[in-house]
Write an enzyme that holds these catalytic residues in place. Structure first.
Site: not given
Ligand code: NDP
Length: 448
Positions: A129, A169
């Site tokens: 991430k 995201d």
């Protein structure tokens, strides 16, 4: 409930000592380790191989300066992150979050969760991430472009189609992915599938935009059908957020016969007893990048209320939190339970606090944890990678059918693991266990 097993407790204490103050990360690790107690008892070989100690430590953490020039010619500096958490079953894969709240703890919690989520999809993807504390809100397109180019200038040294494949995201949509892809291509002189969530004209996949919201509803429908012998038909649904996940969850829940009556943003929520008019929401959020408040000005009979948490006091059968982490606390969970909610399925990452989850499970509410229920996004990113490798594009229907199949499989894998390890119907445990076992076995076979 806290971790009981002495070995897991010791691992957790070490994680706490090594990552002081990182409350989101520690919360995520605590939840997973607690679920692994029955696995540790059944699989001493994994303890021997030190798998748990390894899995809680990222393989690599990259933190970097992102300088860019604003429209007034002034230099701005943000901080960039890429946490490459685990590559046991495939290249690191996970989104890039652009939001002022981004810090090491948030990115590490997301990266850690991503390991298990990606494993659950059945596709060969490791966990990672990244992101930055840059806020695209209120910035001009040129400012966003300059930020993305600077961000990618550093990130490009650490990623690659077979190494690490970031995606979107919060705050990273098609515009940001486009600018980042363009910069990567310029720097490397390579047209490869190094990012997912790309535009359709340059390697993106049909149905990627819809995937997380649609996948959430496919998972919820399977859970309702298998565990309560019911469906979305005739149910009242409350959804938080009004971004990518919330919009397409609203669309699919409505298609499946539910009535979505509320949506929100970080300022407040709207309630429309007649069912949300999604065309109006899409126009406000996707076209005009406006505020959800405007819905009440445009749709007669709907009401806007300032503040976010009140959305959970609306009576509903199904709640789909699709905004952000820790948005449902114990009070909100109690309000939902008191109003007779039947199922809660997480579209956002970690939207329920541990106390809220415990309250749902104790009350016998069907509860679908994020790493299983929202895995449709990354699963479709995996399908985008496959299409890029083949240099082919599949139709919307092909991708959607594969997505649906993946979500149904994830439900059954999580459910079966919950049963096998003595917590039948507890999908939090089931998802953690099923996701963990595949990665743990791969790590064990690969050695340290
Ligand atoms: P977006 O940026 O498109 O939308 C986020 C939405 O949540 C916005 O409406 C935002 O409002 C709202 N929001 C943010 N903070 C709050 C808050 N405190 N209370 C209420 N609303 C809030 O993001 P996505 O829809 O893509 O992501 C939403 C969640 O889903 C995140 O947790 C993300 O990690 C997760 N997720 C997303 C995937 C994807 O494919 N997009 C895949 C898997 C998970 P505002 O405009 O005011 O900021």
């Amino acid at each position: 409930m806290a971790i009981q097993n002495a070995y897991l407790k010791a691992v957790y204490e070490k994680v706490c000592a090594r990552n002081p103050g990182e409350k989101e990360f520690l919360q995520a690790v605590d939840e997973v380790l607690e679920s692994l107690e029955p696995v540790i008892e059944k699989r001493p070989d994994l303890v021997e191989a030190g798998i748990v100690e390894q899995i809680v430590e990222p393989e690599r953490q990259i933190i970097f300066r992102v300088p860019w020039v604003d429209d007034n010619g002034k230099v701005q500096v943000n901080r960039g992150y890429r946490i490459q958490f685990n590559s046991a079953i495939g290249p690191y894969k996970g989104g890039l979050r652009l939001h002022p709240s981004v810090c090491a703890s948030v990115i590490k919690f997301l990266g850690f969760e991503q390991i298990f989520k990606n494993s659950l999809t059945g596709l060969p993807m490791g966990g990672g991430k990244g992101g930055s504390d840059f806020d695209p809100k209120g910035k001009s397109d040129m400012e966003v472009m300059r930020f993305c180019q600077s961000f990618m200038t550093e990130l490009s040294k650490h990623i690659g189609a077979d190494t690490d494949v970031p995606a979107g995201d919060i705050g990273t949509g098609a515009r940001e992915i486009g600018y980042m892809f363009g910069q990567y291509k310029k720097l490397r002189n390579e047209f490869v599938g190094v990012l997912t969530g790309k535009g359709l004209s340059y390697g993106g996949s049909l149905a990627r935009t819809e995937a997380t919201g649609y996948g959430l509803c496919y998972f919820t429908a399977e859970m309702l059908s298998c565990m309560k012998n019911t469906s979305f038909e005739g149910k009242t649904v409350v959804i938080s957020g009004s971004g990518n996940v919330a919009i397409y969850a609203t669309q699919k829940a409505t298609e499946l016969g539910g009535k979505v009556v509320a949506l929100s943003d970080s300022n407040g929520y709207i309630y429309d007893a007649n069912g949300i008019n999604l065309d109006v929401v899409k126009d406000i959020k996707e076209v005009k990048r406006g505020r959800i408040k405007e819905y009440a000005d445009r749709v007669p009979g709907s009401v806007y209320t300032e503040g976010c948490s009140g959305i959970w006091t609306i009576k509903c059968d199904i709640a789909l939190p699709c905004a952000t982490q820790n948005e449902i606390n114990l009070d909100s969970a109690k309000a939902l339970i008191a109003n007779g909610v039947m199922a809660v399925a997480e579209g956002a990452n970690m939207p329920s606090t541990p106390e809220a989850i415990e309250a749902f499970l104790n009350a016998g509410i069907l509860f679908a944890p994020a790493k299983a229920a929202n895995a449709g996004g990354v699963a479709t990113s995996g399908l985008e990678m496959s299409q890029n490798s083949e240099r082919l594009s599949w139709t919307f229907e092909e991708v959607d059918a594969k997505l649906k199949n993946i979500m149904i499989n994830i439900f059954h894998n999580a459910y079966n693991a919950s049963k096998e390890y003595g917590h039948e119907g507890n999908l939090v445990s089931g998802a953690n266990i099923a996701g963990f076992l595949k990665v743990a076995d791969a790590m064990k076979w690969q050695g340290i």
